[in-house]
Write an enzyme that holds these catalytic residues in place. Structure first.
Site, mmCIF file in Angstrom:
data_model
loop_
_atom_site.group_PDB
_atom_site.id
_atom_site.type_symbol
_atom_site.label_atom_id
_atom_site.label_comp_id
_atom_site.label_asym_id
_atom_site.label_seq_id
_atom_site.Cartn_x
_atom_site.Cartn_y
_atom_site.Cartn_z
ATOM 1 N N ALA A 504 0.528 -1.238 0.304
ATOM 2 C CA ALA A 504 0.143 -0.030 -0.167
ATOM 3 C C ALA A 504 1.048 1.405 -0.022
ATOM 4 O O ALA A 504 0.618 2.438 -0.960
ATOM 5 C CB ALA A 504 -0.977 -0.191 1.251
ATOM 6 N N GLY A 505 2.108 1.681 0.141
ATOM 7 C CA GLY A 505 2.545 2.475 0.737
ATOM 8 C C GLY A 505 3.965 1.885 1.632
ATOM 9 O O GLY A 505 3.862 1.454 2.072
ATOM 10 N N GLN A 506 4.859 3.238 1.467
ATOM 11 C CA GLN A 506 6.127 3.762 2.230
ATOM 12 C C GLN A 506 6.130 4.797 3.132
ATOM 13 O O GLN A 506 5.567 5.496 2.587
ATOM 14 C CB GLN A 506 7.124 3.343 1.483
ATOM 15 N N ALA A 508 7.955 6.667 6.164
ATOM 16 C CA ALA A 508 9.395 7.045 7.042
ATOM 17 C C ALA A 508 9.392 5.668 8.645
ATOM 18 O O ALA A 508 10.775 5.154 8.498
ATOM 19 C CB ALA A 508 9.622 7.800 8.839
ATOM 20 N N SER A 509 8.540 4.641 9.247
ATOM 21 C CA SER A 509 9.105 4.125 9.273
ATOM 22 C C SER A 509 8.080 2.539 9.628
ATOM 23 O O SER A 509 8.546 1.644 10.262
ATOM 24 C CB SER A 509 7.845 4.032 11.401
ATOM 25 N N GLY A 510 7.638 2.594 8.492
ATOM 26 C CA GLY A 510 6.920 0.499 7.523
ATOM 27 C C GLY A 510 6.799 1.037 6.525
ATOM 28 O O GLY A 510 5.725 2.205 5.947
ATOM 29 N N VAL A 512 2.973 -0.534 4.423
ATOM 30 C CA VAL A 512 1.871 -1.158 4.673
ATOM 31 C C VAL A 512 1.128 -2.306 3.430
ATOM 32 O O VAL A 512 1.435 -1.741 2.536
ATOM 33 C CB VAL A 512 0.501 -0.320 4.894
ATOM 34 N N LYS A 545 0.770 -4.231 8.954
ATOM 35 C CA LYS A 545 1.902 -2.950 8.557
ATOM 36 C C LYS A 545 3.034 -3.300 10.017
ATOM 37 O O LYS A 545 2.926 -3.864 10.902
ATOM 38 C CB LYS A 545 1.414 -1.420 9.750
ATOM 39 N N ASP A 644 -10.306 13.037 16.908
ATOM 40 C CA ASP A 644 -9.406 13.841 15.409
ATOM 41 C C ASP A 644 -10.990 13.134 14.619
ATOM 42 O O ASP A 644 -10.246 11.694 13.086
ATOM 43 C CB ASP A 644 -8.194 12.877 14.672
#
Length: 793
Positions: A504-506, A508-510, A512, A545, A644
């Site tokens: 799904a994506g990259q 800074a910390s890992g 998905v 994740k 949020d």
């Protein structure tokens, strides 16, 4: 007798008997040596005089000393000697050791008293060989300070007088101490600019579309949003900016700030429609609003504001400022005007990457998970003690605080250019403005009309809340974190249990991933996870994740969020499934997959060509809001605030289920902390009490739910096309936002919005009250949401 008369008395015979010449002096008598051998001693810049010389000593004595180097936190006892060339500090008074610090008197550019310690003065020296003060911006970087404290006041004055008399660059008059500088902050209608503002604030105002009329209407609100923007963007406001904020009635800000942007958010959306990832975000970040069309005003870009209020400001020099920066600052990919606004967050807790899932469920007994969670919260979180309010004592769950998202995660729809000489009406009391609720809303009328009351926080009546200085608590060691993490995860390699379908994506910390479960992991006696906790079936799709623990600034908060999610099971909350600790640095978190995507995607793909047409029908909106409200009630019953709520954090699936995700901002209210006062969330959905940095409770989620309802009605939240700074100002001053087309809405939804968006928190509805509102009686069936997901096929 004159010289000429004496010469006339001498005769030639007086010089005839000269006698023998005297003997020359012996060789040892001539002690003259070349001058070049002593040139080094005459050089005031050379490091001579390493040993103390009694003949050069002018003044000496024991003092306490510290500099601005590595040991700046430590006061050391030293023997200080002042001679004609140097100010030297020694470890002892024997005179046989080298000087620890030796400052040439020609390099001292300033000596002044300092309030850092009793009987303390500061010696500022220039690193330039010539000793001349450096010009320009680099002048401060070439200067170093040494702080010296004496035993008595008399010793202090004696040392100051002695140093002043020896330093050639000092005039003999010290710098002033405890001085104040009065400036006037206001708006000049002739020049169309603000007067007396700090330079960085002036730059922000120049591009924020905050006008002189806005300043005249509520200068305190302008100062508040400037202070918030400055501190969260750059770390700490300047002393002048802090003084300006105090003069305008804005609450004072503590010097310690926590900044971060390397968070990762796992949104369980369908991967095929997910755009590329950027920065540290694990879901596509909504782009900044498109810049509004230029508006032509008559005469000047700033409305005429004669006699604008000037605020008297008293500035005082700051002694010590400290900024604590966690993680590296990342700017979201954007094309709109607010590109100077990075995703930042200040909270009393440190930042972490949100796992994007649910929060704990109600239990009659304290489970082992809750017991571990209580211990974790007590040792790992930094909390402010606020006035206690009697509430039911729940299990203590610390809030998890990822970075503040100042930009929404979707592109604002383009607006047509607004012709005419008048600027858009963004002030309260517009023709379509909802009635700003400062008291209980009238059930009979329920109409949303023009404002009838002055906006809260008007100038002259600041209601700043005095905050207590937060008390820092010791954080857990890495060994303790890993021990607690191992207790709530499977300590095995999860690679054989899942088939990775798509990344799904990259961040800074890992990363998905969308994955499919191949098999259930075997029971591990050494793990704290029991076999019955695995409630997923083989072949199901899940979202995984992968987190790199070494890149997380506050790993203990990740543990805390996992503990919260493990205890959460609700039909309107995205469920946490399990977690794996593959290695000491590789954590896998498995969560429920929502194939429908986020509500943001649904809204964007449902907007028609007619701007006045709502993207969704009122029955569809009523159903989605009701399901979201049920999830919020579940959290609020556990005294948990989400903080949020917005369309990005509400997910749908193909069966019409609606679930809340992303609990990175959640906070737990306890009997000791019945309210919060920290500014977190996304500004466009923030309640006024959050923007004004006042204490708040669960009802901030109700306000955000009302803004999300407007988002579904109009395709975007209020003020999305405004600069973030102007949006904060409008939220703080306007209070209840106005609707674009209130005449097209039913009475039920307008009544619902009036109780959600009531500025006075006392009269704002709770989630329990909302669930009994007549608006939810118009809800559609889950099957009717299928039309909203046709765009995904």
């Amino acid at each position: 007798m004159s010289l000429s008369a004496a010469a006339r008395e001498l005769s030639e015979s007086d010089f005839q008997d000269i006698g023998p010449a005297p003997k020359p002096p012996p060789v040892a008598y001539n002690q003259t040596k070349p001058l070049v051998n002593y040139m080094s001693q005459m050089d005031l810049g050379a490091k001579s005089g390493g040993k103390m010389r009694a003949v050069q000593r002018k003044k000496s004595g024991w003092v306490s000393y510290k500099d601005d180097g590595l040991l700046s936190f430590l006061w050391q006892k030293r023997y200080m000697v002042l001679n004609d060339n140097y100010l030297s500090l020694y470890k002892g008074d024997s005179g046989r050791e080298d000087a620890v610090v030796q400052i040439p008197l020609t390099s001292i550019v300033s000596v002044s008293r300092n309030q850092l310690k009793q009987n303390c003065f500061e010696v500022v020296r220039s690193s330039d060989r010539s000793g001349a003060p450096a010009a320009g911006a680099g002048g401060d970087s070439s200067k170093k300070s040494v702080f010296i404290a004496t035993k008595t006041e008399l010793d202090l004055h004696t040392w100051l007088d002695s140093i002043f008399s020896k330093c050639p660059l000092l005039s003999g008059v010290s710098s002033p101490t405890n001085f104040t500088h009065k400036v006037h902050v206001g708006f000049d209608p002739e020049t169309g600019s603000f007067v007396g503002m700090p330079f960085n604030w002036e730059k922000l105002l120049k591009h924020s579309r905050i006008t002189g009329e806005d300043w005249n209407n509520n200068s305190a609100a302008v100062i508040q949003v400037l202070q918030f923007y400055q501190e969260y963007n750059n770390g700490t406001a300047t002393p002048t900016a802090q003084a300006a904020a105090q003069a305008a009635g804005a609450p004072g800000r503590p010097p310690m700030l926590t900044l971060s942007s390397n968070s990762s958010q796992a949104s369980m959306q369908q991967i095929a429609s997910t755009p590329p990832y950027s920065g540290g975000e694990m879901i596509p970040q909504r782009k900044a609003p498109t810049p509004p069309k230029p508006v032509v005003t008559s005469g000047s870009a700033i409305p005429s504001a004669k006699g604008g209020p000037n605020v008297g400001v008293t500035t005082s020099p700051s002694v010590h400022h400290q900024n604590t920066q966690h993680g590296k600052q990342q700017s979201p990919t954007q094309s709109g005007p607010p590109k100077s606004l990075p995703p930042l967050h200040r909270d009393e807790e440190g930042p972490t990457a949100p796992l994007g899932n649910s929060v704990s469920s109600v239990a009659t007994k304290e489970s082992p998970t809750e017991r571990l969670l209580n211990n974790l919260s007590e040792t790992s979180l930094m909390q402010k003690q606020l006035p206690a309010k009697p509430v039911a004592p729940p299990s203590s769950v610390g809030p998890v605080a990822p970075p503040l998202r100042l930009q929404p995660q979707r592109v604002a729809p383009g607006r047509p250019a607004q012709p005419g000489p008048h600027a858009p009406d963004t002030r309260p009391g517009g023709p379509n403005a909802m009635k700003q609720q400062h008291g209980p809303p009238a059930a009979a009328s329920g109409q949303l009309g023009p404002d009838s009351k002055k906006p809260e926080g008007a100038p002259g009546h600041p209601t700043a809340v005095a905050k207590k200085k937060k008390a820092g608590r010791p954080t857990m060691s890495n060994a303790e974190i890993m021990t607690r993490l191992a207790a709530v995860t499977f300590n095995t390699d999860p690679s054989p249990f899942f088939q990775m379908i798509e990344k799904a994506g990259q961040g800074a910390s890992g990363s998905v991933y969308l994955a499919q479960r191949l098999k259930i992991p075997p029971y591990d006696e050494n793990s704290g996870v029991s076999q019955h906790e695995l409630n997923d079936n083989i072949g199901d799709k899940v979202a995984i994740k992968q987190m790199i623990l070494s890149k997380q600034p506050r790993k203990e908060l990740i543990v805390n969020e996992i503990l919260v999610m493990k205890d959460s099971q609700h039909k309107n909350i995205v469920n946490f499934l399990e977690a794996y600790l593959k290695t000491e640095d590789d954590l896998w978190v498995v969560m429920e997959y929502m194939e429908g995507g986020s509500l943001t995607d649904v809204i964007e793909n449902s907007i028609g060509s007619d701007a006045s047409e709502s993207p969704m029908t009122e029955p569809q909106i009523a159903y989605i809001v009701r399901e979201t409200c049920q999830g919020l009630k579940f959290l609020h019953d556990k005294h948990i605030i989400h903080r949020d709520i917005k369309s990005d954090n509400v997910l749908l699936d193909t069966h019409g289920r609606v679930k809340i995700t992303d609990f990175g901002f959640c906070a737990k209210l306890t009997d000791k902390r019945s309210k919060r006062a920290t500014m977190v969330g996304t500004p466009y959905w923030m309640a006024p009490e959050v923007v004004k940095q006042r204490e708040y409770d669960e009802k901030v989620d109700v306000w955000s739910l009302g803004i999300m309802t407007i988002e579904m009605l109009e395709g975007e939240p209020p003020y999305l096309n405004e600069e973030p700074l102007k949006a904060l100002y409008l939220i703080a001053t306007n209070g209840t936002p106005k609707l674009k087309h209130p005449e097209l809405l039913s009475l039920e939804i307008k009544r619902f919005l009036s109780v959600c968006l009531c500025v006075d928190v006392r009269y704002r509805a709770s989630t329990e009250e909302l669930l009994h509102h007549s608006f939810f009686e118009t809800s559609c069936e889950p099957e009717e949401l299928a039309n909203l997901l046709k765009w995904k096929k």
